[in-house]
Design a protein around this motif. Structure first.
Motif, PDB file in Angstrom:
ATOM      1  N   GLY A   1       1.056  -1.206   0.159  1.00  0.00           N
ATOM      2  CA  GLY A   1       0.070  -0.034   0.245  1.00  0.00           C
ATOM      3  C   GLY A   1       1.007   1.217  -0.096  1.00  0.00           C
ATOM      4  N   ARG A   2       0.128   2.553   0.412  1.00  0.00           N
ATOM      5  CA  ARG A   2       0.879   3.366   0.783  1.00  0.00           C
ATOM      6  C   ARG A   2       1.255   3.908   1.142  1.00  0.00           C
ATOM      7  N   PHE A   3       2.066   4.703   2.133  1.00  0.00           N
ATOM      8  CA  PHE A   3       3.087   4.213   3.714  1.00  0.00           C
ATOM      9  C   PHE A   3       3.567   5.711   3.517  1.00  0.00           C
ATOM     10  N   GLY A   4       3.676   6.922   4.736  1.00  0.00           N
ATOM     11  CA  GLY A   4       4.140   7.355   4.718  1.00  0.00           C
ATOM     12  C   GLY A   4       6.552   7.472   5.350  1.00  0.00           C
ATOM     13  N   CYS A   5       6.988   8.411   5.088  1.00  0.00           N
ATOM     14  CA  CYS A   5       8.357   7.848   5.045  1.00  0.00           C
ATOM     15  C   CYS A   5       8.804   9.546   4.761  1.00  0.00           C
ATOM     16  N   GLN A   6      10.164   9.648   4.546  1.00  0.00           N
ATOM     17  CA  GLN A   6      11.243  10.530   4.709  1.00  0.00           C
ATOM     18  C   GLN A   6      12.017  10.330   3.108  1.00  0.00           C
ATOM     19  N   VAL A   7      12.178  10.745   2.207  1.00  0.00           N
ATOM     20  CA  VAL A   7      13.474  10.223   0.879  1.00  0.00           C
ATOM     21  C   VAL A   7      14.406  12.069   1.131  1.00  0.00           C
ATOM     22  N   GLN A   8      15.286  10.781   0.189  1.00  0.00           N
ATOM     23  CA  GLN A   8      16.976  11.781  -0.171  1.00  0.00           C
ATOM     24  C   GLN A   8      17.279  11.265  -1.738  1.00  0.00           C
TER      25      GLN A   8
ATOM     26  N   ARG B   1      19.202  12.991  -2.854  1.00  0.00           N
ATOM     27  CA  ARG B   1      21.072  13.429  -3.455  1.00  0.00           C
ATOM     28  C   ARG B   1      22.153  12.869  -2.316  1.00  0.00           C
ATOM     29  N   ALA B   2      23.197  12.711  -2.521  1.00  0.00           N
ATOM     30  CA  ALA B   2      24.432  12.119  -1.336  1.00  0.00           C
ATOM     31  C   ALA B   2      24.668  13.493  -0.308  1.00  0.00           C
ATOM     32  N   HIS B   3      23.827  13.544   0.770  1.00  0.00           N
ATOM     33  CA  HIS B   3      24.134  14.463   1.967  1.00  0.00           C
ATOM     34  C   HIS B   3      23.458  15.984   1.663  1.00  0.00           C
ATOM     35  N   GLY B   4      22.385  15.162   0.565  1.00  0.00           N
ATOM     36  CA  GLY B   4      20.851  16.786   0.129  1.00  0.00           C
ATOM     37  C   GLY B   4      20.123  16.431   1.884  1.00  0.00           C
ATOM     38  N   GLU B   5      18.990  17.216   0.949  1.00  0.00           N
ATOM     39  CA  GLU B   5      17.756  17.823   1.717  1.00  0.00           C
ATOM     40  C   GLU B   5      16.955  16.184   2.044  1.00  0.00           C
ATOM     41  N   VAL B   6      16.170  16.700   2.948  1.00  0.00           N
ATOM     42  CA  VAL B   6      14.984  14.963   3.676  1.00  0.00           C
ATOM     43  C   VAL B   6      14.108  15.815   3.680  1.00  0.00           C
ATOM     44  N   TYR B   7      13.369  14.593   2.154  1.00  0.00           N
ATOM     45  CA  TYR B   7      11.554  15.578   2.093  1.00  0.00           C
ATOM     46  C   TYR B   7      11.106  14.435   3.035  1.00  0.00           C
ATOM     47  N   ASP B   8       9.721  15.002   3.345  1.00  0.00           N
ATOM     48  CA  ASP B   8       8.409  14.072   4.143  1.00  0.00           C
ATOM     49  C   ASP B   8       8.174  14.012   2.149  1.00  0.00           C
ATOM     50  N   CYS B   9       7.120  12.266   2.524  1.00  0.00           N
ATOM     51  CA  CYS B   9       6.724  12.196   1.268  1.00  0.00           C
ATOM     52  C   CYS B   9       5.461  10.738   2.032  1.00  0.00           C
ATOM     53  N   VAL B  10       4.817  10.511   0.376  1.00  0.00           N
ATOM     54  CA  VAL B  10       3.463   9.105   0.820  1.00  0.00           C
ATOM     55  C   VAL B  10       4.855   8.593  -0.733  1.00  0.00           C
ATOM     56  N   ALA B  11       5.099   7.671  -0.349  1.00  0.00           N
ATOM     57  CA  ALA B  11       5.489   6.217  -1.191  1.00  0.00           C
ATOM     58  C   ALA B  11       4.617   5.597  -1.746  1.00  0.00           C
ATOM     59  N   GLY B  12       4.226   4.275  -2.572  1.00  0.00           N
ATOM     60  CA  GLY B  12       3.314   3.702  -2.708  1.00  0.00           C
ATOM     61  C   GLY B  12       3.753   3.146  -4.745  1.00  0.00           C
TER      62      GLY B  12
ATOM     63  N   ALA C   1      19.598   8.197  -7.492  1.00  0.00           N
ATOM     64  CA  ALA C   1      18.900   7.324  -6.649  1.00  0.00           C
ATOM     65  C   ALA C   1      18.212   8.074  -5.679  1.00  0.00           C
ATOM     66  N   ALA C   2      16.626   7.726  -5.252  1.00  0.00           N
ATOM     67  CA  ALA C   2      16.054   8.024  -4.471  1.00  0.00           C
ATOM     68  C   ALA C   2      15.871   7.068  -2.501  1.00  0.00           C
ATOM     69  N   VAL C   3      16.198   7.271  -1.839  1.00  0.00           N
ATOM     70  CA  VAL C   3      16.490   6.964  -0.073  1.00  0.00           C
ATOM     71  C   VAL C   3      15.341   7.229   0.157  1.00  0.00           C
ATOM     72  N   LEU C   4      14.904   6.192   0.829  1.00  0.00           N
ATOM     73  CA  LEU C   4      13.454   6.365   1.945  1.00  0.00           C
ATOM     74  C   LEU C   4      14.145   6.104   3.369  1.00  0.00           C
ATOM     75  N   TYR C   5      13.932   6.305   4.490  1.00  0.00           N
ATOM     76  CA  TYR C   5      14.008   6.671   5.911  1.00  0.00           C
ATOM     77  C   TYR C   5      12.622   6.970   6.090  1.00  0.00           C
ATOM     78  N   ALA C   6      12.842   6.288   7.847  1.00  0.00           N
ATOM     79  CA  ALA C   6      12.467   6.355   8.740  1.00  0.00           C
ATOM     80  C   ALA C   6      12.649   6.330   9.923  1.00  0.00           C
ATOM     81  N   GLY C   7      12.765   7.668   9.711  1.00  0.00           N
ATOM     82  CA  GLY C   7      13.790   8.533  11.040  1.00  0.00           C
ATOM     83  C   GLY C   7      14.830   9.020  10.391  1.00  0.00           C
ATOM     84  N   ASP C   8      16.388   7.806  11.163  1.00  0.00           N
ATOM     85  CA  ASP C   8      17.681   7.410  10.978  1.00  0.00           C
ATOM     86  C   ASP C   8      17.459   6.087  10.378  1.00  0.00           C
ATOM     87  N   ARG C   9      16.452   4.984   9.969  1.00  0.00           N
ATOM     88  CA  ARG C   9      16.529   4.172   9.860  1.00  0.00           C
ATOM     89  C   ARG C   9      16.004   4.129   8.268  1.00  0.00           C
TER      90      ARG C   9
END
Length: 360
Positions: A293-300, A302-313, A337-345
């Motif tokens: 399904g769809r889930f909320g997380c954060q995405v980065q 680029r390397a050392h770039g900004e982190v954005y709140d997002c919804v992915a699915g 690359a789009a790297v997804l995070y939950a906090g620092d995980r």
């Protein structure tokens, strides 16, 4: 538990301290320097480049101080095929690759790890700034040096055989520790940018391999503003080096909006036209069970770039992961690359295939 550990030693301070910490923890450590260039230079250019003769000697001296066996492994052919040629072909296709991710994926945690396991080693140790516990990859405590982004392409199986001893320490702390341990690389400058382009001239590097391919630079209406020598020499979001004959009517700078290798056309426009709210990705790699399904997380993005709140699915009936950003991001290019995070995980990663601009 004592492990047989292969420590990848680049010749820099981070990998040297990582190897020292692994040995101090009681593991049976062997150091290895990966020779990734078939024609290494005798000396690096300032802080640029790597894999020089100087680097291999620095790694050997560090291994001697630590008191561990040391070897040099020739992975130049594999590196050229899987990293350098991939880099060139991605630019030729109008995408913007990250060679550090590809090196981690194909060299450090595929070629090196596979060889290590075949030789009876239990794990590979590197100097990455990231934390790993019970199969969970987290950001390093030093936010400015965190390298979890470039490690997110690794699979759970690969990470189960990885050690990242530096993730709980800052860079300043690592340099101070190296000095206390008597490692001569304590003050050695870090390598920057793309390691196999020592002079930093990416466009020149690509031109040597792809040749000149003149084509038009146009605005969003299709009006020709100038000419380029190869669309591969540009990336989305680029401002400098456009060499246009005349300024925009409003006097504002122009940025690269799109690169079309099929028509060999580079499209430019105002900065706000770079705004992206939705990203479509491909080839996801999950560090746990793939979410449904769809889930909320954060995405980065680029390397050392900004982190954005997002919804992915996932798209219906496909494996393309769609990421909807809570606020616009700029300069997002296919191939990154789009790297997804939950906090620092780290949850996982995927390759950007399309970026839907707000203006479109």
């Amino acid at each position: 538990m004592t492990l047989r550990v292969l420590a990848a030693m680049s010749g820099g301070v981070d990998s040297a301290v990582a190897a020292a910490r692994a040995a101090e923890a009681g593991h049976d450590v062997t150091g290895v320097h990966m020779a990734l260039s078939s024609n290494p230079q005798s000396y690096r250019t300032g802080a640029r480049g790597c894999c020089t003769l100087e680097d291999s000697r620095d790694a050997r001296r560090a291994a001697d101080v630590i008191g561990i066996p040391f070897y040099v492994w020739d992975l130049a052919e594999r590196f050229h095929r899987d990293v350098v040629e991939d880099f060139v072909s991605e630019y030729a296709a109008g995408r913007t690759p990250n060679p550090c991710l590809r090196c981690n994926e194909k060299i450090k945690f595929e070629a090196l790890l596979d060889r290590a396991v075949a030789l009876g080693f239990d794990a590979v140790c590197t100097g990455h700034y990231a934390r790993l516990a019970d199969g969970v990859l987290r950001r390093g405590v030093d936010e400015g040096k965190d390298q979890s982004y470039v490690l997110a392409v690794c699979t759970p199986e690969q990470l189960s055989r990885a050690l990242f001893p530096l993730g709980d320490t800052t860079k300043a702390g690592i340099r101070a520790e190296a000095a206390r341990r008597g490692l001569t690389v304590a003050d050695k400058p870090d390598s920057h940018d793309i390691c196999f382009i020592a002079d930093g001239d990416t466009r020149g590097f690509l031109a040597e391999r792809l040749g000149a391919e003149p084509g038009p630079i146009v605005d969003a209406s299709g009006e020709v503003l100038g000419e380029h020598e190869g669309a591969y020499g540009f990336t989305v979001g680029q401002r400098k080096g456009l060499r246009l004959g005349r300024p925009a009517a409003d006097g504002r700078p122009r940025y690269v909006l799109d690169i079309s290798p099929v028509t060999n056309t580079v499209t430019v426009g105002p900065r706000e036209a770079l705004d992206v709210r939705e990203i479509v990705t491909e080839r996801p790699v999950w560090l746990g069970a793939a979410p449904g399904g769809r889930f909320g997380c954060q995405v980065q993005l680029r390397a050392h770039g900004e982190v954005y709140d997002c919804v992915a699915g996932f798209r219906d009936g496909g494996d393309g992961l769609v990421i909807s950003l809570a606020r616009p991001a700029r300069g997002i290019a296919p191939g990154q690359a789009a790297v997804l995070y939950a906090g620092d995980r780290v949850l996982g990663s995927a390759t950007i295939a399309e970026a839907a601009r707000v203006s479109a």
